[in-house]
Write a protein that holds these residues in place. Structure first.
Motif, mmCIF file in Angstrom:
data_model
loop_
_atom_site.group_PDB
_atom_site.id
_atom_site.type_symbol
_atom_site.label_atom_id
_atom_site.label_comp_id
_atom_site.label_asym_id
_atom_site.label_seq_id
_atom_site.Cartn_x
_atom_site.Cartn_y
_atom_site.Cartn_z
ATOM 1 N N ARG A 1 0.816 -1.220 0.000
ATOM 2 C CA ARG A 1 0.000 0.000 0.000
ATOM 3 C C ARG A 1 0.848 1.267 0.000
ATOM 4 O O ARG A 1 0.523 2.241 -0.681
ATOM 5 C CB ARG A 1 -0.953 -0.030 1.196
ATOM 6 C CG ARG A 1 -2.124 0.883 0.992
ATOM 7 C CD ARG A 1 -3.269 0.519 1.899
ATOM 8 N NE ARG A 1 -3.526 1.670 2.743
ATOM 9 C CZ ARG A 1 -3.853 1.620 4.002
ATOM 10 N NH1 ARG A 1 -3.950 0.468 4.602
ATOM 11 N NH2 ARG A 1 -4.083 2.710 4.681
ATOM 12 N N MET A 2 1.941 1.284 0.741
ATOM 13 C CA MET A 2 2.789 2.468 0.812
ATOM 14 C C MET A 2 3.374 2.796 -0.567
ATOM 15 O O MET A 2 3.473 3.943 -0.954
ATOM 16 C CB MET A 2 3.911 2.267 1.835
ATOM 17 C CG MET A 2 4.729 3.509 2.086
ATOM 18 S SD MET A 2 3.781 4.918 2.715
ATOM 19 C CE MET A 2 3.410 4.340 4.350
ATOM 20 N N VAL A 3 3.740 1.767 -1.303
ATOM 21 C CA VAL A 3 4.288 1.964 -2.651
ATOM 22 C C VAL A 3 3.183 2.464 -3.585
ATOM 23 O O VAL A 3 3.411 3.358 -4.405
ATOM 24 C CB VAL A 3 4.928 0.669 -3.184
ATOM 25 C CG1 VAL A 3 5.410 0.846 -4.615
ATOM 26 C CG2 VAL A 3 6.084 0.248 -2.288
ATOM 27 N N GLN A 4 1.986 1.906 -3.447
ATOM 28 C CA GLN A 4 0.868 2.377 -4.256
ATOM 29 C C GLN A 4 0.583 3.856 -3.984
ATOM 30 O O GLN A 4 0.297 4.629 -4.905
ATOM 31 C CB GLN A 4 -0.373 1.529 -3.994
ATOM 32 C CG GLN A 4 -0.249 0.114 -4.510
ATOM 33 C CD GLN A 4 -1.491 -0.708 -4.261
ATOM 34 O OE1 GLN A 4 -2.608 -0.207 -4.362
ATOM 35 N NE2 GLN A 4 -1.308 -1.981 -3.935
ATOM 36 N N THR A 5 0.687 4.259 -2.722
ATOM 37 C CA THR A 5 0.515 5.672 -2.360
ATOM 38 C C THR A 5 1.588 6.516 -3.041
ATOM 39 O O THR A 5 1.300 7.574 -3.609
ATOM 40 C CB THR A 5 0.601 5.850 -0.825
ATOM 41 O OG1 THR A 5 -0.446 5.089 -0.216
ATOM 42 C CG2 THR A 5 0.506 7.304 -0.428
ATOM 43 N N GLN A 6 2.801 6.042 -3.000
ATOM 44 C CA GLN A 6 3.922 6.749 -3.616
ATOM 45 C C GLN A 6 3.711 6.887 -5.133
ATOM 46 O O GLN A 6 3.945 7.955 -5.704
ATOM 47 C CB GLN A 6 5.203 5.987 -3.301
ATOM 48 C CG GLN A 6 6.470 6.741 -3.564
ATOM 49 C CD GLN A 6 7.687 5.923 -3.163
ATOM 50 O OE1 GLN A 6 7.667 4.688 -3.170
ATOM 51 N NE2 GLN A 6 8.752 6.602 -2.829
ATOM 52 N N LEU A 7 3.279 5.819 -5.774
ATOM 53 C CA LEU A 7 3.027 5.857 -7.213
ATOM 54 C C LEU A 7 1.883 6.812 -7.550
ATOM 55 O O LEU A 7 1.934 7.523 -8.559
ATOM 56 C CB LEU A 7 2.747 4.452 -7.741
ATOM 57 C CG LEU A 7 3.928 3.477 -7.671
ATOM 58 C CD1 LEU A 7 3.478 2.051 -7.954
ATOM 59 C CD2 LEU A 7 5.038 3.896 -8.614
ATOM 60 N N ALA A 8 0.862 6.864 -6.712
ATOM 61 C CA ALA A 8 -0.245 7.804 -6.918
ATOM 62 C C ALA A 8 0.247 9.249 -6.785
ATOM 63 O O ALA A 8 -0.167 10.129 -7.547
ATOM 64 C CB ALA A 8 -1.370 7.522 -5.924
ATOM 65 N N LEU A 9 1.133 9.486 -5.827
ATOM 66 C CA LEU A 9 1.725 10.824 -5.685
ATOM 67 C C LEU A 9 2.517 11.197 -6.936
ATOM 68 O O LEU A 9 2.470 12.341 -7.401
ATOM 69 C CB LEU A 9 2.638 10.877 -4.455
ATOM 70 C CG LEU A 9 1.967 10.872 -3.098
ATOM 71 C CD1 LEU A 9 3.001 10.638 -1.990
ATOM 72 C CD2 LEU A 9 1.228 12.186 -2.873
ATOM 73 N N TYR A 10 3.227 10.223 -7.496
ATOM 74 C CA TYR A 10 4.004 10.486 -8.705
ATOM 75 C C TYR A 10 3.085 10.794 -9.885
ATOM 76 O O TYR A 10 3.357 11.700 -10.674
ATOM 77 C CB TYR A 10 4.921 9.302 -9.025
ATOM 78 C CG TYR A 10 5.824 9.574 -10.194
ATOM 79 C CD1 TYR A 10 6.820 10.544 -10.110
ATOM 80 C CD2 TYR A 10 5.692 8.888 -11.391
ATOM 81 C CE1 TYR A 10 7.651 10.818 -11.182
ATOM 82 C CE2 TYR A 10 6.521 9.151 -12.461
ATOM 83 C CZ TYR A 10 7.500 10.116 -12.358
ATOM 84 O OH TYR A 10 8.316 10.386 -13.417
#
Length: 121
Positions: free
Chosen positions: A37-46
């Motif tokens: 989930r943390m990586v998905q959040t990061q990708l959404a921010l990108y």
């Protein structure tokens, strides 16, 4: 911001988690793995960063991406590339002793080659 492959898995050239990058690029890919989930959040921010024109907001979004990356500690650099050597003719002038070398820094462009010259003897 342009090529943050050290901080999040966004391309086939990412330094880590190629299956997460595959998921980001094509969720139906055979090699895709759903990232945490943390990586998905990061990708959404990108994704948001890429669609934002305001530089202050881009900086804030990139800072959030880097903060997550620092907390997750995805990549640890352990080596530097070896020094490179070059040869310059004695009559070829105005060439600096040290030239930065990086694909993103278009070597030898940062040394201003237009200012090189050949000295007549």
């Amino acid at each position: 911001m342009l090529i943050p492959i050290n901080y999040l898995p966004i391309s086939k050239d990412s330094w880590f988690a190629p299956s997460w990058a595959a998921w980001y690029l094509d969720r139906d890919s055979e090699s895709a793995t759903v990232p945490p989930r943390m990586v998905q959040t990061q990708l959404a921010l990108y994704d948001k960063l890429k669609s934002t024109a305001e530089s202050a907001e881009q900086n804030d979004l990139m800072r959030a991406i880097l903060d997550i990356s620092a907390d997750q500690f995805y990549v640890m650099g352990v080596a530097l590339p070896p020094n490179r050597k070059g040869i310059v003719a004695k009559n070829f002038k105005n060439v600096p002793k040290v030239i930065p070398a990086a694909w993103s820094f278009a070597t030898p462009a940062p040394t201003n080659p237009a200012q090189y010259y050949i000295e007549d003897k």
